[in-house]
Design an enzyme around this catalytic site. Structure first.
Site, PDB file in Angstrom:
ATOM      1  N   TYR A 144       0.858  -1.187   0.000  1.00  0.00           N
ATOM      2  CA  TYR A 144       0.000   0.000   0.000  1.00  0.00           C
ATOM      3  C   TYR A 144       0.891   1.233   0.000  1.00  0.00           C
ATOM      4  O   TYR A 144       1.863   1.310   0.756  1.00  0.00           O
ATOM      5  CB  TYR A 144      -0.895   0.002   1.247  1.00  0.00           C
ATOM      6  N   ASP A 239       9.311   3.077   0.028  1.00  0.00           N
ATOM      7  CA  ASP A 239       8.230   3.700   0.782  1.00  0.00           C
ATOM      8  C   ASP A 239       8.426   3.318   2.241  1.00  0.00           C
ATOM      9  O   ASP A 239       8.058   2.211   2.666  1.00  0.00           O
ATOM     10  CB  ASP A 239       6.875   3.238   0.245  1.00  0.00           C
ATOM     11  N   LYS A 267       4.107   9.067   9.167  1.00  0.00           N
ATOM     12  CA  LYS A 267       3.859   8.513  10.500  1.00  0.00           C
ATOM     13  C   LYS A 267       4.833   9.050  11.558  1.00  0.00           C
ATOM     14  O   LYS A 267       4.674  10.157  12.037  1.00  0.00           O
ATOM     15  CB  LYS A 267       3.857   6.983  10.430  1.00  0.00           C
TER      16      LYS A 267
HETATM   17  C1  LIG Z   1       3.672   2.151   3.384  1.00  0.00           C
HETATM   18  C2  LIG Z   1       2.650   3.245   3.343  1.00  0.00           C
HETATM   19  N1  LIG Z   1       2.750   4.206   2.426  1.00  0.00           N
HETATM   20  C3  LIG Z   1       1.885   5.227   2.353  1.00  0.00           C
HETATM   21  C4  LIG Z   1       0.828   5.307   3.233  1.00  0.00           C
HETATM   22  C5  LIG Z   1      -0.128   6.441   3.154  1.00  0.00           C
HETATM   23  O1  LIG Z   1       0.055   7.289   4.228  1.00  0.00           O
HETATM   24  P1  LIG Z   1      -1.135   8.265   4.710  1.00  0.00           P
HETATM   25  O2  LIG Z   1      -2.168   7.397   5.324  1.00  0.00           O
HETATM   26  O3  LIG Z   1      -0.449   9.190   5.672  1.00  0.00           O
HETATM   27  O4  LIG Z   1      -1.633   8.969   3.502  1.00  0.00           O
HETATM   28  C6  LIG Z   1       0.683   4.318   4.214  1.00  0.00           C
HETATM   29  C7  LIG Z   1      -0.434   4.380   5.169  1.00  0.00           C
HETATM   30  O5  LIG Z   1      -0.633   3.545   5.993  1.00  0.00           O
HETATM   31  C8  LIG Z   1       1.610   3.255   4.265  1.00  0.00           C
HETATM   32  O6  LIG Z   1       1.490   2.285   5.164  1.00  0.00           O
END
Ligand SMILES: Cc1ncc(COP(=O)(O)O)c(C=O)c1O
Length: 421
Positions: A144, A239, A267
């Site tokens: 994700y 990511d 986060k």
């Molecule tokens: C690996 C990863 N990338 C991107 C995101 C997206 O972040 P946000 O929820 O702050 O938009 C998440 C959200 O959980 C994530 O786990």
């Protein structure tokens, strides 16, 4: 457990927000409960509107590595708020946070602060496309990367939980340039490079997958991704929205010793406030406006209150030299408890998932094959006994520095008492 007030609030919320929530997994549908409405949180604990107290292992889905309402972070935010909530202009704390980030993630030679992980990833991909002049990207099934259009294909936890293969409302055009590979499967990546090598701008990966449940990379997998992207002039994007400052102070790239071209953080870096970052090699980031023609902007980007929370959190991590060792030790106790309850655990430091199947999960397909009904029973067992865990088989459990030895012991006992019902 009395949940009368939460139920009432949920019924009311459903009249205003789709499913009564502002992010789908919070609706708790796959575990057969309705959401608890949280009134306050401190340290390892949260309290709902009915006054029930829980030991929290969701930790706001990752940001709260120091626990809830950590004093130095709260003080820093209060002080920043007093000076103004937003300027929409440069301020010196932005430099301090950027310096701290680059100190721990030297691969982020230049970076931008944004407001969410979704935005960080979306912008990093745009920068990679602008830099390479190519269109296609590779992502992995079950990873994700936020909810931007081009990435909502087999996009892990939230969609897996709701059994949505890909998002409605996302046009074919938006995902035409998104190629899908299989996590931990080198041949699937090689096949895509063989077919589209010259057209691939970037490969994006969660260096330790955490949105199909936690699935660590196989030995050598990340180095393989580094080599094959370099060979084809494609950017490697890690990511690290979850893994950044979680697996080590330098994230997964430090832990596994593989350096990407671009990194996204979220986060923890925002210390519980809406802040994220993307950055990488200077020459790529110099393509971003106003230096270059890749446009990316934000009214609230670099918000002073969020920046203050980020700085205070990172400084607190720096001043706690044993933090990752301590998190690992606590998490190991929980892992053992889960194993004795017959669950199959994947763990990387303080990031873990108890899978409800009997086989080691190393891929998206194996994760999908889990017995989600059994996980729902496990979730309800924990909740009944005062443990707040992720309401989905496909999310991670997060341990914080604020969890005490007693919290961990108590949690372990409760986990061990799970008998499948
Ligand atoms: C690996 C990863 N990338 C991107 C995101 C997206 O972040 P946000 O929820 O702050 O938009 C998440 C959200 O959980 C994530 O786990």
């Amino acid at each position: 457990m009395i949940t009368e007030r939460s139920e009432k609030l949920y019924a009311e919320a459903c009249g205003y927000m789709p499913g009564g929530v502002n992010s789908p997994v919070r609706a708790c549908r796959s575990v057969g409960t309705t959401p608890l409405f949280i009134e306050r949180a401190k340290g390892s604990r949260i309290w709902d509107e009915d006054g029930n107290e829980f030991i929290d292992y969701v930790c706001s889905w990752g940001p709260n590595i120091l626990g809830h309402a950590c004093e130095p972070v709260i003080s820093a935010v209060k002080a920043a708020c007093e000076k103004g909530l937003t300027f929409g202009a440069c301020h010196k704390s932005e430099i301090e946070l950027a310096r701290l980030i680059r100190k721990h993630f030297p691969s982020m030679e230049m970076l931008r602060l944004v407001n969410s992980g979704t935005e960080a990833v979306m912008s990093a991909i745009r920068a990679a496309r602008g830099f390479t002049g190519k269109d296609k990207i590779i992502k992995f099934e079950g990873c994700y990367h936020g909810h931007s259009d081009g990435l909502l294909v087999k996009a892990g936890s939230g969609l897996m939980t709701q059994s949505i293969p890909s998002g409605a409302g996302v046009t074919e055009g938006c995902t035409r340039d998104t190629l899908l590979a299989k996590y931990n499967d080198e041949s699937s990546v090689r096949a895509l490079f063989d077919e589209h090598g010259g057209e691939i701008a970037a490969l994006i990966v969660e260096p330790c997958a955490a949105n199909m449940g936690v699935v660590p990379p196989k030995e050598g997998f990340l180095q393989f991704l580094r080599d094959i992207t370099a060979e084809h002039g494609a950017m490697l994007i890690f990511d690290e929205v979850i893994t950044g400052f979680r697996l080590s102070d330098g994230g997964a790239q430090k832990l596994y010793g593989v350096t990407p071209d671009l990194t996204t953080l979220g986060k923890i870096v925002g210390g519980g406030m809406p802040l994220a970052a993307y950055g990488g090699r200077r020459e790529i980031m110099e393509c971003v406006a106003p230096l270059g023609s890749v446009y990316q902007a934000g009214t609230l980007s670099g918000n002073p209150c969020a920046v203050a929370a980020g700085i205070a959190t990172l400084k607190q991590i720096e001043s706690t030299p044993d933090i990752y060792e301590a998190l690992d030790k606590k998490s190991a106790v929980l892992e053992e408890a889960m194993k004795s309850a017959g669950l199959n655990v994947n763990r990387c430091g303080s990031l873990m998932t108890a899978f409800s199947n009997s086989k080691k999960v190393v891929s998206y397909d194996e994760s999908r094959a889990c017995d989600t009904e059994k996980y729902a029973k496990y979730y309800r067992h924990l909740l009944r006994n005062g443990i707040y865990a992720a309401p989905s088989q496909f999310e991670a459990m997060f341990v914080s520095y604020a969890h005490t030895a007693e919290d961990i012991e108590r949690t372990a006992e409760i986990i061990k008492a799970f008998n499948g019902e």
